[in-house]
Design a protein around this motif. Sequence first.
Motif, short mmCIF file in Angstrom:
data_model
loop_
_atom_site.label_atom_id
_atom_site.label_comp_id
_atom_site.label_asym_id
_atom_site.label_seq_id
_atom_site.Cartn_x
_atom_site.Cartn_y
_atom_site.Cartn_z
N ILE A 131 42.50 -14.04 40.34
CA ILE A 131 41.21 -14.02 41.04
C ILE A 131 40.20 -13.10 40.36
CG2 ILE A 131 42.38 -14.50 43.21
CD1 ILE A 131 41.88 -11.55 43.94
N ARG A 132 40.65 -12.25 39.42
CA ARG A 132 39.71 -11.37 38.72
C ARG A 132 38.96 -12.10 37.61
NH1 ARG A 132 44.23 -6.94 37.41
NH2 ARG A 132 45.21 -8.92 36.80
N GLY A 133 39.52 -13.21 37.15
CA GLY A 133 38.86 -13.96 36.09
C GLY A 133 37.78 -14.87 36.64
N LYS A 134 36.96 -15.38 35.76
CA LYS A 134 35.88 -16.27 36.15
C LYS A 134 36.12 -17.71 35.72
CE LYS A 134 32.35 -12.63 36.02
NZ LYS A 134 31.03 -12.20 35.47
N LYS A 135 37.28 -17.97 35.12
CA LYS A 135 37.59 -19.33 34.72
C LYS A 135 37.97 -20.16 35.93
CE LYS A 135 39.25 -18.04 30.10
NZ LYS A 135 40.38 -18.11 29.14
N VAL A 136 37.65 -21.42 35.86
CA VAL A 136 37.98 -22.34 36.95
C VAL A 136 39.30 -23.06 36.69
CG1 VAL A 136 35.58 -22.65 37.62
CG2 VAL A 136 36.58 -24.15 35.88
N GLU A 137 40.05 -22.60 35.71
CA GLU A 137 41.37 -23.13 35.41
C GLU A 137 42.42 -22.10 35.79
OE1 GLU A 137 42.12 -26.14 34.47
OE2 GLU A 137 40.02 -26.74 34.38
N PRO A 138 43.60 -22.53 36.19
CA PRO A 138 44.64 -21.57 36.59
C PRO A 138 45.18 -20.79 35.40
CG PRO A 138 45.53 -23.79 36.55
CD PRO A 138 44.05 -23.93 36.33
N LEU A 139 45.70 -19.62 35.69
CA LEU A 139 46.31 -18.80 34.65
C LEU A 139 47.60 -19.45 34.14
CD1 LEU A 139 46.36 -16.04 33.13
CD2 LEU A 139 47.71 -15.16 35.05
N ALA A 140 48.35 -20.07 35.02
CA ALA A 140 49.60 -20.75 34.65
C ALA A 140 49.85 -21.87 35.64
CB ALA A 140 50.77 -19.77 34.64
N ARG A 141 50.64 -22.84 35.18
CA ARG A 141 50.99 -23.97 36.04
C ARG A 141 52.37 -24.47 35.64
NH1 ARG A 141 47.33 -29.45 37.11
NH2 ARG A 141 48.56 -30.23 38.89
N SER A 142 53.15 -24.79 36.62
CA SER A 142 54.52 -25.23 36.36
C SER A 142 54.54 -26.69 35.94
CB SER A 142 55.38 -25.06 37.62
OG SER A 142 55.01 -26.01 38.61
N GLU A 143 55.67 -27.09 35.41
CA GLU A 143 55.89 -28.50 35.13
C GLU A 143 56.07 -29.26 36.44
OE1 GLU A 143 59.28 -28.70 32.64
OE2 GLU A 143 58.32 -27.67 30.94
N ASP A 144 55.98 -30.55 36.36
CA ASP A 144 56.20 -31.38 37.54
C ASP A 144 57.65 -31.25 37.99
OD1 ASP A 144 56.20 -33.22 39.55
OD2 ASP A 144 55.62 -34.94 38.32
N GLN A 145 57.84 -30.77 39.22
CA GLN A 145 59.19 -30.55 39.73
C GLN A 145 59.81 -31.82 40.32
OE1 GLN A 145 60.69 -27.30 39.40
NE2 GLN A 145 58.92 -27.34 38.02
#
Length: 411
Positions: free
Chosen positions: A165-179
């Motif tokens: 939430i401290r960043g200004k990017k509209v993309e997530p910091l990390a994302r998992s593979e499809d479970q």
Amino acid sequence: MPDIQLNSQIFDLAFHPTDSVVYTGLLNGSVKAFRYDEQGQHHQTFSLRPSKRSCRCLATDQDGTHLFAAGKARSIFTIDTSTGTVADTRNDAHDSPVNRMKHLLPDMFCTGDDDGCIKLWDPRKPDEIRRYTHHFEYISDFLWLGDKKQLVSTSADGTLSVIDIRGKKVEPLARSEDQEDELLSIVAIRKQVVVGTQLGTLSIFNRSQGWGDCVDRVPGHPQSVDALCALPSSYPSAHSTILTGSSDGLLRAVQLFPTKLLGVVADHGPFPVERIVVDHNGEGRWVGSAGHEDTLKMTDLKDVFEDENGDDDGDGDGDSDQELDAPTPTDKENENRPDKDDISTDEEGQAHSDSIPNALEPEPGDESQDSDSDAPKEKKRKRKGEMDSLAGKQKKGRNEIDTEPSFFSGL
């Protein structure tokens, strides 16, 4: 505590952070508050209906002075908890119904809708701070990692995402593979994150190993795990035990390290358990659970866990008494007794004595000792040195011995 009966299905519940008050969001759009005490008595404090459409999610601010409510109306209502009235309304806050809400910081909370859109809000401002659209199915749950200032979200699209939430990017910091399964609930325990799925499996993610994929899976629930909750930190088992709510209507206590079902905390019958919350910011005595019914169940955790620990302690005392009643010399001898492979039987011992000179034959006073060599009382009287010597001879051939001369002088 007696169950709290309402006139409509409960979608969500929230507790006041410091006071003994519980708030419920209902299918008919109403928001009702109840005050309870340590004896389990309760009474309604206020009831209002900010919208005719269902109220799906609730969240309180840091001090509990305001309650945020949202749902199918796509609007966010700010309710003054002291008066029970609507203090502010954000109309059309989302393009689709709001499904989940979470308070993060004193000046920030988040919402997630049915289309997978996540928005960050400042209670002092009418517009959102940022929005994230990387999910394409509804947001099922949120987890706030305060040490990293990260927001973890789960979605029905089968993925988990981490937002800084401290960043200004509209993309997530990390994302998992499809479970390859719907992710329905999430909770943190130790350095791991536990995720409940549609198939009833608990997926374990390790924060130190990244968010790409889970490191372990714990099966066992017969149906989907719709809700997860951590135990208060005051309980000894809080570091390894969580509460799970399943579609089979049971609220369970599950130990993860190691995996073990501890028992059933509450039973909702045929109705799925979709919300589990512990009062006083997760450190209280009561746990509230709700599902597809008009009843809010309030369960006293002390009755569930402290009585169980007491029973375990009582059993442990009983076992220790039995140990104390047993002959203590035998117990000591068991500790010093050689391995079973090193102890000879009577027949083998007789064979060895035939091949040993007469100096090894027992004296008349020792006949009872040899004849009763299998009895526990006689074994405890043997000196360890004698048994070790005999054990050493047994490893030789049937007609071979290897002993020290000093052994014969003592007989």
